[in-house]
Design an enzyme around this catalytic site. Structure first.
Site, mmCIF file in Angstrom:
data_model
loop_
_atom_site.group_PDB
_atom_site.id
_atom_site.type_symbol
_atom_site.label_atom_id
_atom_site.label_comp_id
_atom_site.label_asym_id
_atom_site.label_seq_id
_atom_site.Cartn_x
_atom_site.Cartn_y
_atom_site.Cartn_z
ATOM 1 N N ASP A 72 -1.775 1.745 -3.908
ATOM 2 C CA ASP A 72 -1.668 3.051 -4.557
ATOM 3 C C ASP A 72 -1.308 4.135 -3.545
ATOM 4 O O ASP A 72 -1.533 3.989 -2.335
ATOM 5 C CB ASP A 72 -2.954 3.407 -5.298
ATOM 6 C CG ASP A 72 -4.178 3.478 -4.393
ATOM 7 O OD1 ASP A 72 -4.318 2.608 -3.513
ATOM 8 O OD2 ASP A 72 -4.994 4.406 -4.559
ATOM 9 N N GLU A 135 -7.450 2.685 -3.803
ATOM 10 C CA GLU A 135 -8.074 3.070 -2.536
ATOM 11 C C GLU A 135 -8.145 4.575 -2.396
ATOM 12 O O GLU A 135 -9.137 5.129 -1.905
ATOM 13 C CB GLU A 135 -7.285 2.461 -1.368
ATOM 14 C CG GLU A 135 -7.948 2.621 -0.003
ATOM 15 C CD GLU A 135 -7.607 3.931 0.712
ATOM 16 O OE1 GLU A 135 -8.259 4.241 1.727
ATOM 17 O OE2 GLU A 135 -6.699 4.665 0.254
#
Length: 385
Positions: A72, A135
Site C-alpha cells: 500500500d 502498513e
C-alpha cells in the site's frame, strides 16, 4: 528477463492507496510467480477486499530469509505532483518518479526481478517474499501473515524489511500508537460559566499535559542517542469541538500519538496521561455527573524494534553490502511485529525516507541498482556460492 525498473513501472501503475484494494497488484505478482513455478499463498483481510501474499522460493527447510514489503501507498490528494503519480517517470536526471517508488515498491521490484534467477538456483535455504496490505494505516495486515508463516512453514532464521534506508541496516525503531481522546462536558450559555463544564477548556489542559509528559521523560534522562529524536514523543495532531462562541462546549475531541523508544513501555506513557485525565474527570463530575473523558486507540500498537537478537541478520546484510554502520529511525514499521514473534529482524532497503509520502516521490536509479545487487548476492549466498 524482466528488470527491476520494468517491474517497478508495473507496480507503481497499481494505485494501491491504503483506502482502496490492493488485489490487482496481488494478482499481477501471483501471475508473475506462477510463470516461474513459485509457490505462493494469499492471506486475505476479513472481507476479502485486500490481501497479503506469501511466497517461498527454494526448499521447505528451516533457516530461510524473509524479505518483507508493504504494497500500500499513501494518498496523493492535494499534493502538487508534476507528473502522473501512478505512472513511473524517468526524466533523465537519475531518478524514477512515482508514488511508492521508494516507499516501498522499489524494494519489492528488486526482489521480484531476481525470482527467475533464484528459482533456477539450487538454494540451500529458502527466500520468502512477504507482501502486506495496510502498513501505512497502522501495520494492520502483517500480523496475520506472520502467523501463517510460522504456522505453515519451517521457521525462518532472519527477516529483512525493505523500507527505504539507503541500503543501510537499521536495527531499531520506535513503537507507534494513534489515539483519540473525547471530552464530554455540559453545555451552558457562556454568560453562565458556573453552570456548565467546557469540554474545550478541559481538553486544553489535557493537551498541555501530554506535552508535559514528553518534557518529563527528557528530564528523567529517558533518552537514546541512537535516534535523531532521542526521547519518546507524544504529539497532538488534530482537535475539534464546540458549536458557537457563546456556548460552553459540550464535546471536544483530539487525535494524538505516542511514539515510544524500544526501552519505554507504551502502557506506562499512556498511564501518565490517563492519571491526569482521571483527576480532571473527577473535578468535572463534581459539577456535572454526566461528564467524562474517554481515550481509545485508533490502531493496534505497532511494537518498537529493539537492537537485540539481530547479530545473524546484521552479519548477513554486511556480508552482502560490505561493512557499514547500523542505525535507528524514528518511524515505525512492520519490523517490530516480526521481532515480537522471535524472528531476528533488521530494516534495509533502497531509497531515502526523506522522499516517502512527498509529492514527486522518487527513487534514485543507483539505489534501485544497489537493491538489485543485494538481491543477487543474497541468492548466491543461500545457494552456497
Amino acid at each position: 528477463m524482466t528488470t527491476a525498473k520494468q517491474l517497478l513501472e508495473r507496480l507503481v501503475g497499481f494505485p494501491t492507496v491504503s483506502r482502496d484494494s490492493n488485489l490487482e497488484l496481488i494478482h499481477f505478482v501471483e501471475a508473475f510467480l506462477d510463470d516461474h513455478g513459485v509457490e505462493h499463498w494469499r492471506i486475505e483481510n476479513e472481507d476479502g477486499s485486500k490481501a497479503n501474499l506469501l511466497a517461498r522460493i527454494g526448499p521447505a527447510v528451516a533457516g530461510g530469509v524473509v524479505l518483507s514489503g508493504h504494497t500500500d501507498v499513501v494518498p496523493v490528494d492535494g499534493q502538487p505532483w508534476s507528473s502522473d503519480p501512478f505512472a513511473l517517470v524517468d526524466k533523465g536526471d537519475g531518478r524514477l518518479y512515482g508514488r511508492g517508488t521508494c516507499d516501498m515498491k522499489g524494494f519489492i521490484a528488486c526482489a521480484l526481478a531476481q525470482v527467475p534467477s533464484w528459482a533456477s538456483m539450487a538454494l540451500e535455504r529458502p527466500i520468502y517474499l512477504a507482501l502486506s496490505y495496510d502498513e501505512e494505516v497502522g501495520c494492520l495486515g502483517a500480523p496475520r501473515m506472520i502467523e501463517r508463516l510460522l504456522a505453515d512453514h519451517p521457521r525462518p532464521a532472519t527477516v529483512i524489511v525493505g523500507e527505504p534506508t539507503m541500503m543501510q541496516p537499521v536495527v531499531a525503531h520506535k513503537g507507534a500508537t494513534n489515539l483519540r481522546t473525547t471530552v464530554t462536558g455540559r453545555a451552558a450559555h457562556s454568560s453562565q460559566v458556573d453552570q456548565g463544564v467546557s469540554a474545550i477548556h478541559v481538553a486544553a489542559r489535557l493537551v498541555t499535559r501530554i506535552e508535559d509528559v514528553m518534557a518529563e521523560l527528557k528530564a528523567e534522562g529517558r533518552i537514546d542517542e541512537a535516534f535523531n529524536v532521542v526521547h519518546s514523543s507524544l504529539h497532538v495532531g488534530r482537535i475539534s469541538g464546540g458549536t458557537a462562541i457563546n456556548i460552553m462546549a459540550r464535546e471536544c475531541s483530539f487525535d494524538w500519538e505516542i511514539r515510544h523508544l524500544p526501552q519505554d513501555r507504551f502502557d506506562d506513557l499512556l498511564g501518565r496521561v490517563n492519571d491526569y485525565a482521571a483527576e480532571l474527570a473527577a473535578r468535572m463530575q463534581r459539577i456535572a455527573p454526566e461528564t467524562g473523558i474517554v481515550t481509545e486507540t485508533l490502531n493496534v500498537t505497532v511494537p518498537a524494534l529493539a537492537d537485540d537478537n539481530n547479530a545473524e541478520v546484521l552479519a548477513l546484510c554486511r556480508e552482502l553490502l560490505g561493512e557499514r554502520p547500523s542505525g535507528a529511525v524514528a518511524y515505525a514499521t512492520e519490523a517490530g511485529q516480526f521481532q515480537r514473534e522471535g524472528l531476528p529482524t533488521v530494516i534495509c532497503g533502497p531509497g531515502s525516507i526523506g522522499q516517502a509520502h512527498q509529492p514527486d516521490e522518487y527513487l534514485d536509479i543507483e539505489q534501485l541498482e544497489a537493491g538489485s545487487h543485494f538481491m543477487q548476492a543474497l541468492g548466491e549466498r543461500l545457494a552456497g556460492r
